[in-house]
Design a protein around this motif. Structure first.
Motif, PDB file in Angstrom:
ATOM      1  N   SER A   1     -71.418 -46.848  66.973  1.00 48.49           N
ATOM      2  CA  SER A   1     -70.597 -47.259  67.547  1.00 48.49           C
ATOM      3  C   SER A   1     -70.083 -48.051  67.129  1.00 48.49           C
ATOM      4  O   SER A   1     -70.114 -49.278  66.127  1.00 48.49           O
ATOM      5  CB  SER A   1     -71.373 -47.944  69.244  1.00 48.49           C
ATOM      6  OG  SER A   1     -72.248 -46.487  70.163  1.00 48.49           O
ATOM      7  N   HIS A   2     -68.345 -49.063  67.215  1.00 49.09           N
ATOM      8  CA  HIS A   2     -67.872 -49.528  66.849  1.00 49.09           C
ATOM      9  C   HIS A   2     -66.893 -50.499  67.463  1.00 49.09           C
ATOM     10  O   HIS A   2     -67.376 -50.080  69.329  1.00 49.09           O
ATOM     11  CB  HIS A   2     -66.349 -48.887  65.884  1.00 49.09           C
ATOM     12  CG  HIS A   2     -67.358 -48.207  64.542  1.00 49.09           C
ATOM     13  ND1 HIS A   2     -67.600 -47.274  64.582  1.00 49.09           N
ATOM     14  CD2 HIS A   2     -67.330 -48.748  63.516  1.00 49.09           C
ATOM     15  CE1 HIS A   2     -67.726 -46.760  63.428  1.00 49.09           C
ATOM     16  NE2 HIS A   2     -68.098 -47.783  62.794  1.00 49.09           N
ATOM     17  N   GLU A   3     -66.959 -51.335  67.527  1.00 50.98           N
ATOM     18  CA  GLU A   3     -65.762 -52.558  68.501  1.00 50.98           C
ATOM     19  C   GLU A   3     -64.569 -52.099  69.457  1.00 50.98           C
ATOM     20  O   GLU A   3     -64.246 -52.590  69.930  1.00 50.98           O
ATOM     21  CB  GLU A   3     -65.830 -53.889  67.939  1.00 50.98           C
ATOM     22  CG  GLU A   3     -66.928 -54.569  67.879  1.00 50.98           C
ATOM     23  CD  GLU A   3     -67.726 -54.695  68.801  1.00 50.98           C
ATOM     24  OE1 GLU A   3     -66.785 -55.368  69.917  1.00 50.98           O
ATOM     25  OE2 GLU A   3     -68.884 -55.025  68.424  1.00 50.98           O
ATOM     26  N   SER A   4     -62.966 -51.055  68.701  1.00 41.95           N
ATOM     27  CA  SER A   4     -62.262 -50.689  68.284  1.00 41.95           C
ATOM     28  C   SER A   4     -62.467 -48.989  68.497  1.00 41.95           C
ATOM     29  O   SER A   4     -62.840 -48.584  67.281  1.00 41.95           O
ATOM     30  CB  SER A   4     -61.367 -51.731  68.450  1.00 41.95           C
ATOM     31  OG  SER A   4     -61.419 -50.910  66.576  1.00 41.95           O
TER      32      SER A   4
ATOM     33  N   ASN B   1     -73.852 -46.470  73.738  1.00 46.82           N
ATOM     34  CA  ASN B   1     -74.304 -47.870  73.405  1.00 46.82           C
ATOM     35  C   ASN B   1     -74.338 -47.708  71.946  1.00 46.82           C
ATOM     36  O   ASN B   1     -73.545 -48.900  71.371  1.00 46.82           O
ATOM     37  CB  ASN B   1     -75.972 -47.895  74.094  1.00 46.82           C
ATOM     38  CG  ASN B   1     -75.642 -47.996  75.518  1.00 46.82           C
ATOM     39  OD1 ASN B   1     -74.070 -48.135  76.797  1.00 46.82           O
ATOM     40  ND2 ASN B   1     -76.588 -48.577  76.244  1.00 46.82           N
TER      41      ASN B   1
ATOM     42  N   ASP C   1     -61.682 -49.182  64.407  1.00 53.66           N
ATOM     43  CA  ASP C   1     -62.451 -48.136  63.455  1.00 53.66           C
ATOM     44  C   ASP C   1     -63.035 -47.448  63.154  1.00 53.66           C
ATOM     45  O   ASP C   1     -63.824 -46.030  62.391  1.00 53.66           O
ATOM     46  CB  ASP C   1     -63.428 -49.633  63.940  1.00 53.66           C
ATOM     47  CG  ASP C   1     -63.139 -51.060  63.727  1.00 53.66           C
ATOM     48  OD1 ASP C   1     -62.172 -51.122  63.577  1.00 53.66           O
ATOM     49  OD2 ASP C   1     -64.190 -51.885  64.804  1.00 53.66           O
ATOM     50  N   ASP C   2     -63.348 -46.819  64.566  1.00 51.55           N
ATOM     51  CA  ASP C   2     -63.967 -45.140  64.881  1.00 51.55           C
ATOM     52  C   ASP C   2     -62.984 -44.512  63.607  1.00 51.55           C
ATOM     53  O   ASP C   2     -63.431 -43.480  63.260  1.00 51.55           O
ATOM     54  CB  ASP C   2     -63.504 -44.195  66.175  1.00 51.55           C
ATOM     55  CG  ASP C   2     -64.661 -45.038  67.135  1.00 51.55           C
ATOM     56  OD1 ASP C   2     -65.864 -45.915  66.524  1.00 51.55           O
ATOM     57  OD2 ASP C   2     -64.392 -45.010  68.652  1.00 51.55           O
TER      58      ASP C   2
ATOM     59  N   THR D   1     -71.664 -42.813  68.735  1.00 53.72           N
ATOM     60  CA  THR D   1     -69.956 -42.602  69.486  1.00 53.72           C
ATOM     61  C   THR D   1     -70.347 -40.892  68.612  1.00 53.72           C
ATOM     62  O   THR D   1     -70.902 -40.331  67.842  1.00 53.72           O
ATOM     63  CB  THR D   1     -68.631 -42.713  69.062  1.00 53.72           C
ATOM     64  OG1 THR D   1     -69.281 -44.217  69.061  1.00 53.72           O
ATOM     65  CG2 THR D   1     -67.497 -42.236  69.601  1.00 53.72           C
TER      66      THR D   1
ATOM     67  N   ASN E   1     -68.780 -41.737  73.921  1.00 49.23           N
ATOM     68  CA  ASN E   1     -69.288 -42.750  73.485  1.00 49.23           C
ATOM     69  C   ASN E   1     -71.087 -43.078  74.459  1.00 49.23           C
ATOM     70  O   ASN E   1     -70.435 -43.400  75.676  1.00 49.23           O
ATOM     71  CB  ASN E   1     -68.134 -44.183  73.923  1.00 49.23           C
ATOM     72  CG  ASN E   1     -66.796 -44.274  73.111  1.00 49.23           C
ATOM     73  OD1 ASN E   1     -67.028 -44.421  72.096  1.00 49.23           O
ATOM     74  ND2 ASN E   1     -65.688 -44.252  73.457  1.00 49.23           N
TER      75      ASN E   1
END
Length: 93
Positions: free
Chosen positions: A36-39, A83, A42-43, A86, A81
């Motif tokens: 998982s990424h912040e935004s 926790n 980033d994905d 993803t 998505n």
């Protein structure tokens, strides 16, 4: 499929040896796992390593993006998505 999910989770989240890992592939699409990424930006940085340089993207349906690559090809990507990770699915030939 649980073994493939476990393998992908260990590679991407536990051992941190891969940015993404193939979970399964069916006729017409493949599903991968990544941390998982912040935004979403980033994905897409991780996904560029898989599909090539991204020129632009726009959201279509819920969690589904139409991505235009620098070579003018289009790819549909669907995100699920969670926790810790993803899952993303790509259209493949």
């Amino acid at each position: 499929n649980y073994l493939y999910m476990t393998k992908a989770y260990v590679e991407c989240n536990v051992l941190d040896i891969k940015e993404y890992s193939l979970v399964y592939r069916y006729k017409g699409y493949a599903t991968f796992m990544m941390k998982s990424h912040e935004s979403i930006k980033d994905d897409f940085t991780v996904i560029e390593n898989l599909v090539g340089k991204i020129d632009s993207y726009e959201i279509g349906e819920e969690n589904k993006y139409r991505v235009i690559l620098k070579n003018n090809q289009e790819v549909d990507i669907k995100f699920n998505n969670y926790n810790q990770f993803t899952l993303f699915s790509l259209d493949v030939d």
